[in-house]
Enzyme design. Structure first.
Site, PDB file in Angstrom:
ATOM      1  N   TRP A 471       0.805  -1.233   0.000  1.00 32.95           N
ATOM      2  CA  TRP A 471       0.000   0.000   0.000  1.00 32.95           C
ATOM      3  C   TRP A 471       0.834   1.278   0.000  1.00 32.95           C
ATOM      4  O   TRP A 471       0.357   2.316   0.423  1.00 32.95           O
ATOM      5  CB  TRP A 471      -0.994   0.026   1.176  1.00 32.95           C
ATOM      6  N   HIS A 472       2.053   1.211  -0.490  1.00 30.96           N
ATOM      7  CA  HIS A 472       2.882   2.411  -0.529  1.00 30.96           C
ATOM      8  C   HIS A 472       2.920   3.020  -1.923  1.00 30.96           C
ATOM      9  O   HIS A 472       3.864   3.714  -2.284  1.00 30.96           O
ATOM     10  CB  HIS A 472       4.301   2.095  -0.047  1.00 30.96           C
ATOM     11  N   TYR A 473       1.886   2.754  -2.721  1.00 28.52           N
ATOM     12  CA  TYR A 473       1.837   3.342  -4.053  1.00 28.52           C
ATOM     13  C   TYR A 473       1.606   4.844  -3.945  1.00 28.52           C
ATOM     14  O   TYR A 473       0.998   5.350  -3.004  1.00 28.52           O
ATOM     15  CB  TYR A 473       0.769   2.687  -4.934  1.00 28.52           C
ATOM     16  N   HIS A 474       2.121   5.562  -4.927  1.00 26.86           N
ATOM     17  CA  HIS A 474       2.128   7.010  -4.874  1.00 26.86           C
ATOM     18  C   HIS A 474       2.240   7.569  -6.290  1.00 26.86           C
ATOM     19  O   HIS A 474       2.505   6.840  -7.243  1.00 26.86           O
ATOM     20  CB  HIS A 474       3.295   7.513  -4.022  1.00 26.86           C
TER      21      HIS A 474
END
Length: 543
Positions: A471-474
């Site tokens: 969940w560290h997409y950016h």
């Protein structure tokens, strides 16, 4: 800034507890379901915030100290939901895809990686593994933020949601194993980002109760100025264009649970819509509103308000790979508490007591995770439909850049050293070797990527075939291409974007602390700017 404006701002922020008395004790008077909103949708607001997640909650709490704020959240409330609040229900909550109104929405990226989007007040802080750690000073500088206000904003967040963990035997041993593997020195407990191995913060307290960004609203918002509507999915922003050289946002259209649509408007003047819908939701909403690559919008039948080719581009995700370690002794539950910050661009963390792909607790298995920092591989986001409830199409192109793959290889080699370290020896079955552990981990079905082989022939192949997301997409609305340094949408008026979609990199080993900090930081900056403007008006037009 004038003296009066500064004095007012400091007074309001110091005495926010006094201002939110009626919101405490579980009496969340400012939170309503959208269909019961009544007159709230007939009012006009200084700020409409789209997304009550990690950034949106701290932003709304801050702005409400002096301005009227409407916060629109597409999901429900976390309060009283033990799947969210209790650590033992972590997997149950994370995999709760069945109900259309559950806190979790499954999303499958074009790469074949399965992930989860939050749809609940508090956002991803209601779903994630709870690790709390700050960005590095160099990352703060790269974001163009002012260090003193960053420090104040982190401390403000930490006073409400962060805790010092009580590491179990597995976490202690992993920390020792990391230092044995060369990820040194051991820096003890700290929120700061320091190379080596450390014990970080957590959203879970000593009894396993989770704090979320929604708790920031309860503790710090001014209920007389803030309104929160749940199950309110914003479908598009409204823009005034006639007679204007630049489009100007003047409100939004949202739908509630019965599908009916409602319009809510901003006040005249310097009021703004602030999009805080996350790295997937914010670029998606811009496109649905007619802001994005013109040809893509036309192909979906969307009226183009402004051709903005960079929207949805430059997407990235820190690739995660895990090694599942069967243990010879039972181990208790733990989520992320320890991190190894290596010198070659990877972070190593661990959890225990949870199964890799199901909801059953596993007492004899630990997991060591390795993720690549600052991936150079980039992807994109585009619309799948014109319904904001639907997931967009997303591709991250994991390991397309060779540097990312090499970093993963180094990270997995370090994980292997940790597993074979003296500190971890008591957990490893005497008759099990590293090859068996790696082969067993490789055979776990953690994604939908077709396997080229059923055995792990190389670490490179292990990285490619077992990649997942944490969940560290950016990206998609980055500073410099989509928004300016004040987080305003380039080319339009009345719109800011404040969340992880604005990042050119994921800050720290885990970004949630910085996302919450950014909401507070920008809230203070906006209030200061607004009060400064009001002070100037008062000087020009004294009463």
């Amino acid at each position: 800034m004038g003296i009066k404006a500064s004095t007012v701002l400091i007074f309001l922020l110091l005495f926010h507890d006094f201002l939110c008395i009626s919101a405490k004790g579980g009496k969340h008077s400012f939170v309503k379901e959208a269909k019961k909103s009544g007159k709230w949708t007939k009012l006009k607001y200084d700020y409409i915030i789209v997304g009550g997640g990690t950034a949106g909650c701290s932003l709304a709490a801050t702005l409400s100290q002096n301005m009227s704020v409407l916060l629109l959240e597409r999901g429900g409330s976390p309060f009283g939901n033990e799947n969210i609040t209790q650590i033992q229900n972590f997997h149950t909550n994370l995999l709760d895809y069945e109900s259309p109104h559950s806190p979790t929405q499954e999303v499958i990226f074009e790469d074949g990686v399965i992930s989860a989007r939050a749809r609940v007040l508090g956002g991803a802080t209601c779903l994630n593994a709870g690790f709390y750690t700050r960005a590095s000073p160099s990352e703060v500088r790269a974001m163009g933020l002012e260090a003193p206000l960053v420090e104040q904003s982190y401390r403000w967040v930490e006073s409400m949601v962060a805790h010092r963990p009580l590491p179990n035997e597995w976490q202690v041993s992993v920390a020792k194993g990391l230092t044995e593997a060369g990820v040194s020195p051991y820096n003890g407990f700290t929120y700061d980002h320091i190379p080596g191995t450390k014990l970080g913060g957590t959203l879970f307290n000593s009894t396993g109760h989770r704090s979320t960004a929604a708790d920031i609203l309860v503790q710090s918002a001014n209920p007389r100025k803030l309104k929160v509507l749940l199950y309110a999915t914003v479908q598009r922003l409204l823009f005034a264009t006639e007679g204007k050289t630049r489009p100007k946002a003047n409100g939004v259209v949202f739908s509630n649970r019965d599908g009916s649509k409602h319009r809510v408007l901003l006040k005249e003047g310097n009021s703004e819509v602030i999009i805080s819908a996350g790295a997937l939701g914010s670029p998606q909403l811009l496109m649905l509103s007619g802001i994005g690559p013109a040809e893509e919008l036309k192909s979906m039948g969307i009226r183009v308000i402004m051709d903005h080719p960079a929207v949805g581009k430059g997407m990235a995700d820190n690739p995660l790979n895990s090694v599942f370690v069967p243990t010879a002794i039972p181990i208790s539950m733990s989520l992320i508490q320890v991190v190894g910050i290596t010198k070659y661009g990877t972070y190593i963390e661990a959890s225990s007591g949870f199964g890799p792909t199901d909801t059953k607790l596993v007492k004899n298995e630990g997991i060591i995770l390795e993720k690549v920092n600052g991936p150079r591989s980039r992807g994109y986001l585009r619309l799948n439909s014109t319904n904001a409830e639907d997931n967009p199409v997303v591709r991250f192109n994991y390991f397309e850049h060779p540097v990312d793959l090499q970093r993963c290889v180094e990270g997995i080699k370090t994980v292997q050293k940790v597993i074979m370290s003296q500190s971890m020896k008591k957990f490893i079955y005497p008759n099990m070797n590293l090859t068996q552990i790696m082969r067993s981990s490789f055979q776990q079905r953690v994604n939908l990527i077709p396997r080229k082989t059923e055995d792990c022939e190389s670490i490179e192949q292990y990285c490619k075939d077992t990649v997942t997301s944490i969940w560290h997409y950016h990206g998609g609305c980055q500073v410099g291409s989509v928004i300016d340094g004040d987080y305003r949408l380039i080319g339009a008026d009345g719109v800011r974007i404040i969340d992880g979609s604005t990042f050119n990199f994921s800050p720290g080993t885990n970004p949630q602390a910085t996302v919450m900090m950014l909401g507070r930081y920008m809230g203070v900056k906006i209030l200061t700017e607004r009060l400064d403007s009001l002070a100037k008006v008062n000087l020009q037009h004294p009463t």
